[in-house]
Each structure stands twice: as structure tokens, then as C-alpha cells.
Design a protein around this motif. Structure first.
Motif, PDB file in Angstrom:
ATOM      1  N   THR A 285       0.837  -1.203   0.000  1.00 45.62           N
ATOM      2  CA  THR A 285       0.000   0.000   0.000  1.00 45.62           C
ATOM      3  C   THR A 285       0.870   1.251   0.000  1.00 45.62           C
ATOM      4  N   PHE A 286       0.220   2.368  -0.283  1.00 49.08           N
ATOM      5  CA  PHE A 286       0.920   3.650  -0.295  1.00 49.08           C
ATOM      6  C   PHE A 286       1.515   3.954   1.080  1.00 49.08           C
ATOM      7  N   SER A 287       0.735   3.683   2.124  1.00 50.68           N
ATOM      8  CA  SER A 287       1.211   3.989   3.475  1.00 50.68           C
ATOM      9  C   SER A 287       2.379   3.087   3.865  1.00 50.68           C
ATOM     10  N   GLN A 288       2.341   1.793   3.454  1.00 55.96           N
ATOM     11  CA  GLN A 288       3.454   0.899   3.739  1.00 55.96           C
ATOM     12  C   GLN A 288       4.728   1.378   3.044  1.00 55.96           C
ATOM     13  N   ALA A 289       4.582   1.838   1.802  1.00 53.00           N
ATOM     14  CA  ALA A 289       5.740   2.336   1.064  1.00 53.00           C
ATOM     15  C   ALA A 289       6.290   3.600   1.705  1.00 53.00           C
ATOM     16  N   ALA A 290       5.395   4.487   2.126  1.00 52.36           N
ATOM     17  CA  ALA A 290       5.836   5.774   2.666  1.00 52.36           C
ATOM     18  C   ALA A 290       6.409   5.649   4.079  1.00 52.36           C
ATOM     19  N   LEU A 291       5.780   4.851   4.904  1.00 54.08           N
ATOM     20  CA  LEU A 291       6.161   4.777   6.314  1.00 54.08           C
ATOM     21  C   LEU A 291       7.076   3.603   6.649  1.00 54.08           C
ATOM     22  N   GLY A 292       7.176   2.645   5.706  1.00 51.96           N
ATOM     23  CA  GLY A 292       7.906   1.420   6.018  1.00 51.96           C
ATOM     24  C   GLY A 292       6.973   0.466   6.744  1.00 51.96           C
ATOM     25  N   ALA A 293       7.219  -0.825   6.605  1.00 49.84           N
ATOM     26  CA  ALA A 293       6.315  -1.790   7.246  1.00 49.84           C
ATOM     27  C   ALA A 293       6.937  -3.184   7.213  1.00 49.84           C
ATOM     28  N   GLU A 294       6.412  -4.028   8.059  1.00 50.58           N
ATOM     29  CA  GLU A 294       6.788  -5.437   8.012  1.00 50.58           C
ATOM     30  C   GLU A 294       5.724  -6.150   7.192  1.00 50.58           C
ATOM     31  N   ILE A 295       6.127  -6.693   6.050  1.00 52.24           N
ATOM     32  CA  ILE A 295       5.159  -7.293   5.136  1.00 52.24           C
ATOM     33  C   ILE A 295       5.358  -8.817   5.077  1.00 52.24           C
ATOM     34  N   ASN A 296       4.300  -9.511   4.658  1.00 54.93           N
ATOM     35  CA  ASN A 296       4.376 -10.956   4.455  1.00 54.93           C
ATOM     36  C   ASN A 296       4.923 -11.253   3.058  1.00 54.93           C
ATOM     37  N   VAL A 297       5.887 -12.153   3.002  1.00 49.56           N
ATOM     38  CA  VAL A 297       6.498 -12.536   1.727  1.00 49.56           C
ATOM     39  C   VAL A 297       6.293 -14.039   1.526  1.00 49.56           C
TER      40      VAL A 297
END
Length: 380
Positions: A285-297
Motif C-alpha cells: 500500500t501507499f502507506s506501507q511504502a511511505a512509512l515502512g512496514a513489516e510485510i508478508n512474503v
């Protein structure tokens, strides 16, 4: 029957193409015409078989050398160029009459019957070619598959003699067991002596008066066999596994051929493979890209999490060590590479739109676009 196409033409190559070009062409065409990608398409299935047959010859240096010299006749038992070593595509694997070029020359120049001796000496059995389809995960981690194939074995009723039980082949009285007879004939150049195959025993040196009913006097039978084979971890599409001594049995004590399995790997719905590394795309998401996040891979063995930094741009690639494919012939594992794609939100509510407008105004006030437009103007 339609005439067979040139194997190089089947793979879209020039004659004499090297191993790398042959493998690349095969992988491209095999993927295009793979039965799983072309369900209920007989034409694609036939093309896939044709591609596999061509690759089976051109990927083997010995068979390729024969094909480059003699063409399809190299694998035709009735052509005089051999025909052995390619039993997986049908035929009786060379257990009929042998034809040797040296017989032709000896008939004119009085050869000493060496080809007849070769015929009665040990003859290696043919290899059998089979295709096995595995999933992407099975290729990565290895698996076992049960296959069914036809192979030639010695007749159990006559122990490969060709004669009925209780009887034995008799030595040919015409050639005294040599398989060759010497003839003298008158020619414009005078009397000439030639050596050729004995017509009475057809060059075998033996006469079977009471043929075995089970094998009809050949000494060999074709049977259907089931076998569980191990597909090693890390194998790639188009690679082959050789199961020693599971091909057609040899004649006169000759070595048994091999079972050669060509592996076809089904495409994966997420991953693509290059060597031992795998690749995929992950939306964020835009917010994950902007703020950084722990994502599932996603990974081949389930999944894992990965911390992406703030201000991540779409198209940025990340890697996770050891989450690729097991290396086939030595220890180690490839890596997983994933590329993030920033998704633009859809169906925004009025409140969400208003918040984005305020964010945009804030960014403009901070001059976040100035750098781009300055560069743009500077290039005019």
C-alpha cells in the motif's frame, strides 16, 4: 504418414547450434506448448511431443553427431545407420535384423566376415526415454514418482535362446556357424570372390527349428513395467535423470541400456525461476511504502516476514537469502528476490479523498516536487 521435420527446424535453430542455444530454444518452446498451459489442445500436445523428441536427440552429443551426419536415418533401424540408442520413441529397439555398412563393402571387396562376428558378440540394449511432469515445488525440493514404461527383456520361457523349452538352436550347416558365406562369381573383370551374409541363418550362425511360442523365436519380449523413481531436489525444466540398467536388455551378454527421464516442470502461479534463484512481485500500500512496514512474503516452504524501509519506491527489489531452489549437485540454496509495486487505492470515501488532498497540499508546501521540475528545466 507425414514426413518428420528437421529437429533443428522444430526448435527454430540453425544446424550445428550449440548446447546453450538448444537448451534455451527447448525451454522457450516447451513452456509455450506445455499441456498444462494448453488444455484440450491436441495440436499443442503434438508440438510438445515433437519438441521433446528433437531435444532428446540434439541435447545428447552422441545422438546429435549421428543426426548431423545421417539425419533421421540415424535412428531408423531399417536405414542401415544403426537405429539403436533411441528406443524410448518406439520400435523394437534393434532386436530385428541388423544392417551394417561394412557388409555392403565386404560384398564387393571380399571382407572377412567381421560384421557377422560383431552381430553375434555382445550388443548393448537401447536407452528408453520417458517424460515426467512435476510441480514447481516438487522440482525445488525433490520427490518420488511412479512411472510406467515398456522395456525389452529376455524371454523367460527360452532364456533368450529363441528355441522352445527343451530344445536348442542348432549350428547352421551352410555357414558352419560363422554367419557368412563366400561366393565366387564371374564378372567382366574375371572371377571374383565375395563374402556375404548367410541366407540360411540370416547371419546369426544358428538355426532355430522349433521357435519359442512366447517370443516367436526372437529370444526377447516387450513387457510393461512400473518403477518408482527419485527426482532430485533442484532439477530444472528439461533436465534429465538417468536410471542405470533400466532400459532394454542387451543381447548376447551385452550391457543393459538406461532409462532416461526428461523432467517437465509446471509453471508456478507466483514464482519464476532463473538458475537456483526465484523471483516474484508483491503489492504494497501507499502507506506501507511511505512509512515502512513489516510485510508478508510468500516462499516455497510457506512464508516469512520482511521489514521494508520507509520511502520505498515502486519497483524496488529486495532479497532473502536461502529461500530459493536447492542446488542440484552441491550444497547450498539459491535466494528469493521480490519486487514491490505500490498500489494506488481505489473506491476512496469522501473523507479519505479529503485527507489525501491535505497531504498533497502539505507536500507541495514543503517543495517536494521542486527537485524534479528544476532537473526538467535544466535539460531544455
Amino acid at each position: 504418414m507425414a514426413e518428420k521435420r528437421d529437429y533443428y527446424e522444430v526448435l527454430g535453430l540453425q544446424k550445428g547450434a550449440d548446447d546453450a542455444a538448444i537448451k534455451k530454444a527447448y525451454k522457450t518452446l516447451a513452456k509455450k506448448y506445455h499441456p498444462d498451459l494448453n488444455p484440450n489442445n491436441p495440436e499443442a500436445e503434438e508440438k510438445f511431443k515433437e519438441i521433446n523428441e528433437a531435444y532428446g536427440v540434439l541435447s545428447d552429443n552422441d545422438k546429435k553427431a549421428q543426426y548431423d551426419r545421417y539425419g533421421h536415418a540415424a535412428f531408423d533401424p531399417g536405414s542401415g545407420f544403426g537405429g539403436s540408442g533411441f528406443g524410448g520413441f518406439g520400435g523394437f529397439g534393434g532386436f530385428g535384423d541388423d544392417i551394417d555398412l561394412s557388409d555392403i563393402f565386404s560384398s564387393f571387396f571380399g571382407g572377412g566376415g567381421q560384421s557377422g562376428a560383431r552381430r553375434r558378440g555382445p550388443v548393448r540394449g537401447d536407452d528408453i526415454l520417458q517424460r515426467v511432469i512435476v510441480s514447481f515445488e516438487e522440482a525445488a525440493f525433490g520427490c518420488k514418482k511412479e512411472i510406467e514404461f515398456n522395456r525389452i527383456e529376455e524371454c523367460p520361457d527360452c532364456s533368450a535362446t529363441g528355441a522352445q523349452k527343451g530344445t536348442s538352436p542348432e549350428t547352421c550347416t551352410v555357414c558352419s556357424g560363422t554367419g557368412q558365406v563366400r561366393r565366387t562369381q564371374r564378372t567382366p573383370l574375371g572371377m571374383m570372390q565375395t563374402t556375404g551374409q548367410c541366407d540360411a541363418c540370416r547371419g546369426r550362425g544358428k538355426i532355430i527349428k522349433n521357435p519359442c511360442n512366447n517370443c516367436r523365436g526372437t529370444g526377447y519380449i516387450r513387457i510393461k513395467k512400473k518403477l518408482e523413481v527419485s527426482i532430485p531436489a533442484g532439477i530444472d525444466d528439461g533436465q534429465r535423470v538417468a536410471i542405470r540398467a533400466q532400459g532394454d536388455v542387451g543381447r548376447q551378454g551385452g550391457q543393459t541400456g538406461d532409462l532416461i527421464i526428461t523432467v517437465s516442470v509446471r509453471p508456478h502461479h507466483i514464482f519464476e525461476r532463473d538458475g537456483y534463484n526465484i523471483y516474484c512481485n508483491i503489492p504494497i500500500t501507499f502507506s506501507q511504502a511511505a512509512l515502512g512496514a513489516e510485510i508478508n512474503v510468500p516462499t516455497l516452504d510457506g512464508g516469512t516476514t520482511y521489514k521494508i524501509p520507509e520511502a520505498t519506491q515502486t519497483g524496488t527489489q529486495f532479497s532473502i537469502k536461502g529461500k530459493g531452489i536447492n542446488k542440484l549437485e552441491y550444497k547450498g540454496t539459491g535466494d528469493l528476490y521480490f519486487t514491490v509495486t505500490v498500489q494506488t487505492p481505489k473506491n476512496l470515501s469522501a473523507e479519505q479523498k479529503e485527507l489525501l488532498k491535505k497531504l498533497e497540499q502539505t507536500l507541495e508546501a514543503e517543495g517536494s516536487k521542486d527537485g524534479f521540475f528544476k532537473k526538467f528545466k535544466g535539460k531544455k
